[in-house]
Design a protein around this motif. Structure first.
Motif, mmCIF file in Angstrom:
data_model
loop_
_atom_site.group_PDB
_atom_site.id
_atom_site.type_symbol
_atom_site.label_atom_id
_atom_site.label_comp_id
_atom_site.label_asym_id
_atom_site.label_seq_id
_atom_site.Cartn_x
_atom_site.Cartn_y
_atom_site.Cartn_z
ATOM 1 N N ASP A 1 36.350 40.506 33.776
ATOM 2 C CA ASP A 1 35.493 41.691 33.853
ATOM 3 C C ASP A 1 34.092 41.294 34.316
ATOM 4 O O ASP A 1 33.548 41.844 35.275
ATOM 5 C CB ASP A 1 35.390 42.374 32.487
ATOM 6 N N GLY B 1 30.696 43.858 43.827
ATOM 7 C CA GLY B 1 30.991 44.335 42.486
ATOM 8 C C GLY B 1 29.813 45.071 41.876
ATOM 9 O O GLY B 1 29.974 46.136 41.264
ATOM 10 N N LEU C 1 33.103 40.499 38.008
ATOM 11 C CA LEU C 1 32.780 41.533 38.994
ATOM 12 C C LEU C 1 31.285 41.569 39.288
ATOM 13 O O LEU C 1 30.860 41.914 40.394
ATOM 14 C CB LEU C 1 33.230 42.913 38.496
ATOM 15 N N TYR D 1 31.851 50.221 33.753
ATOM 16 C CA TYR D 1 30.909 49.618 34.698
ATOM 17 C C TYR D 1 29.491 49.603 34.137
ATOM 18 O O TYR D 1 28.727 48.674 34.393
ATOM 19 C CB TYR D 1 30.962 50.363 36.036
ATOM 20 N N TYR E 1 29.320 48.491 43.625
ATOM 21 C CA TYR E 1 30.273 49.500 43.202
ATOM 22 C C TYR E 1 29.974 49.980 41.785
ATOM 23 O O TYR E 1 30.049 51.185 41.497
ATOM 24 C CB TYR E 1 31.711 48.976 43.267
ATOM 25 N N ALA E 2 29.638 49.059 40.884
ATOM 26 C CA ALA E 2 29.340 49.436 39.505
ATOM 27 C C ALA E 2 28.166 50.401 39.446
ATOM 28 O O ALA E 2 28.184 51.380 38.694
ATOM 29 C CB ALA E 2 29.041 48.182 38.680
ATOM 30 N N THR F 1 39.412 43.961 48.375
ATOM 31 C CA THR F 1 38.403 43.697 47.342
ATOM 32 C C THR F 1 38.009 44.969 46.609
ATOM 33 O O THR F 1 37.846 44.975 45.379
ATOM 34 C CB THR F 1 37.165 43.045 47.969
ATOM 35 N N LYS F 2 37.862 46.055 47.353
ATOM 36 C CA LYS F 2 37.496 47.313 46.709
ATOM 37 C C LYS F 2 38.584 47.765 45.751
ATOM 38 O O LYS F 2 38.298 48.230 44.642
ATOM 39 C CB LYS F 2 37.240 48.399 47.753
ATOM 40 N N PHE G 1 35.620 35.799 40.574
ATOM 41 C CA PHE G 1 35.703 36.851 41.585
ATOM 42 C C PHE G 1 36.617 36.459 42.739
ATOM 43 O O PHE G 1 37.471 37.243 43.166
ATOM 44 C CB PHE G 1 34.296 37.181 42.103
ATOM 45 N N ILE H 1 38.178 45.821 42.537
ATOM 46 C CA ILE H 1 37.039 46.251 41.725
ATOM 47 C C ILE H 1 37.331 47.581 41.039
ATOM 48 O O ILE H 1 37.023 47.774 39.859
ATOM 49 C CB ILE H 1 35.772 46.360 42.593
ATOM 50 N N SER I 1 40.144 47.352 38.337
ATOM 51 C CA SER I 1 39.631 46.706 37.129
ATOM 52 C C SER I 1 39.100 47.749 36.154
ATOM 53 O O SER I 1 39.081 47.539 34.940
ATOM 54 C CB SER I 1 38.522 45.711 37.480
#
Length: 325
Positions: free
Chosen positions: A268, A277, A271, A255, A280-281, A183-184, A169, A187, A190
């Motif tokens: 992957d 991470g 995250l 996600y 957000y997922a 960072t966003k 990460f 993520i 990705s």
């Protein structure tokens, strides 16, 4: 929230960004007077390409990504090697994995026939990435245009610029930060792994030799691991596996797979090692349109990475032969 609402918010947010983006001389109406049919030509060609091969959508998107992270968004990934310099496309991380160069050439040819010496190769990559994503179910986003093509492409610069499949990460965050993405953005972008396929070798160690111990990564869902082994036998790492369980549709399933321990590459799975991470997922899974909207915003951010050495508009995307400077 309905798709139409997200599209409205997308356009509204983009309008607010215009003042910032315009500082880089990129505008949504850049070709309105010089080549008003440019967007239509690109979309029609992308539709034809993806109708013939859905897997090509991911390849076209990746070209834009791999271009912008090296020397900025300048079309340098499209250049051929010269007698003195090995080009980006020949770098180990790119060679054999990047696809779609011939399609970009075809699109460029059509644009040159309609409006010679006007549309840059870098702008073609930006439009193509958006249209390919939308073709497989993504939301559209405004593409800011006016990029200038670069004159150099150096393979040795690729490894220090692109994120590797083995990155954790922190390494991913640092790589994106080098080109001005946060960072966003990392993520969200990705999530481009929602479509396309990977060589089994891209996750061979996790499946067959985790940490050199001749075992499967214990964090991987056991049933999923057994299914992967059937698709990716130990003796054939060159076979292909879908990037996620719905790899022909651009969606938030990527996600969902990560949250259920069904991710593929180390980068992957990484995250899920950080609270941001995971947060957000979860949001993406709970509201899939949230991801589609945010992806468009992140692509606008990425597409605004400035070229480090702008040169001119290349008539042929593969060689240095500018139409004008």
């Amino acid at each position: 929230m309905a798709t139409s609402c997200y599209q409205w918010f997308l356009w509204t947010a983009t309008i607010l960004l215009i003042a910032v983006v315009s500082q880089g001389q990129l505008t949504t109406d850049f070709y309105d007077s010089t080549c008003p049919q440019a967007a239509t030509i690109v979309k029609q060609k992308v539709d034809e390409i993806v109708d013939a091969d859905k897997g090509m959508a991911a390849g076209l998107m990746r070209l834009h990504f791999h271009d912008c992270f090296v020397r900025g968004c300048d079309g340098s990934v499209l250049l051929n090697s010269t007698n003195t310099t090995l080009a980006e496309k020949e770098a180990l991380i790119n060679n054999g994995s990047l696809r779609g160069f011939e399609h970009i050439d075809d699109i460029k040819m059509d644009l040159e026939c309609s409006c010679p010496g006007v549309v840059s190769c870098a702008d073609i990559l930006a439009m193509v990435a958006r249209d390919a994503t939308v073709k497989l179910g993504g939301l559209s986003w405004p593409v800011f245009l006016g990029r200038i093509d670069g004159a150099s492409s150096v393979a040795d610069e690729v490894n220090s610029s692109l994120p590797f499949r083995t990155y954790n990460f922190s390494q991913l965050v640092a790589t994106f930060a080098k080109v001005g993405l946060d960072t966003k953005d990392m993520i969200v972008l990705s999530g481009g792994h929602s479509i396309g396929q990977l060589h089994c070798g891209a996750f061979f160690e996790r499946l067959w030799d985790f940490q050199g111990q001749n075992i499967t990564d214990p964090s991987m869902d056991p049933e999923f691991a057994e299914s992967l082994k059937a698709q990716c036998p130990r003796d054939n790492p060159l076979l292909f596996k879908g990037a996620d369980s719905t790899n022909a549709t651009f969606d938030a399933v990527y996600y969902s797979d990560l949250l259920t321990h069904k991710g593929l590459m180390d980068s992957d799975v990484a995250l899920m090692s950080d609270p941001l991470g995971v947060e957000y997922a979860i949001k993406a899974v709970q509201d899939p349109y949230y991801f589609l909207f945010e992806f468009g915003m992140a692509m606008i951010n990425m597409g605004n990475i400035p070229a480090s050495d702008p040169y001119g508009w290349r008539k042929n995307c593969a060689v240095i032969e500018p139409c004008n400077n």
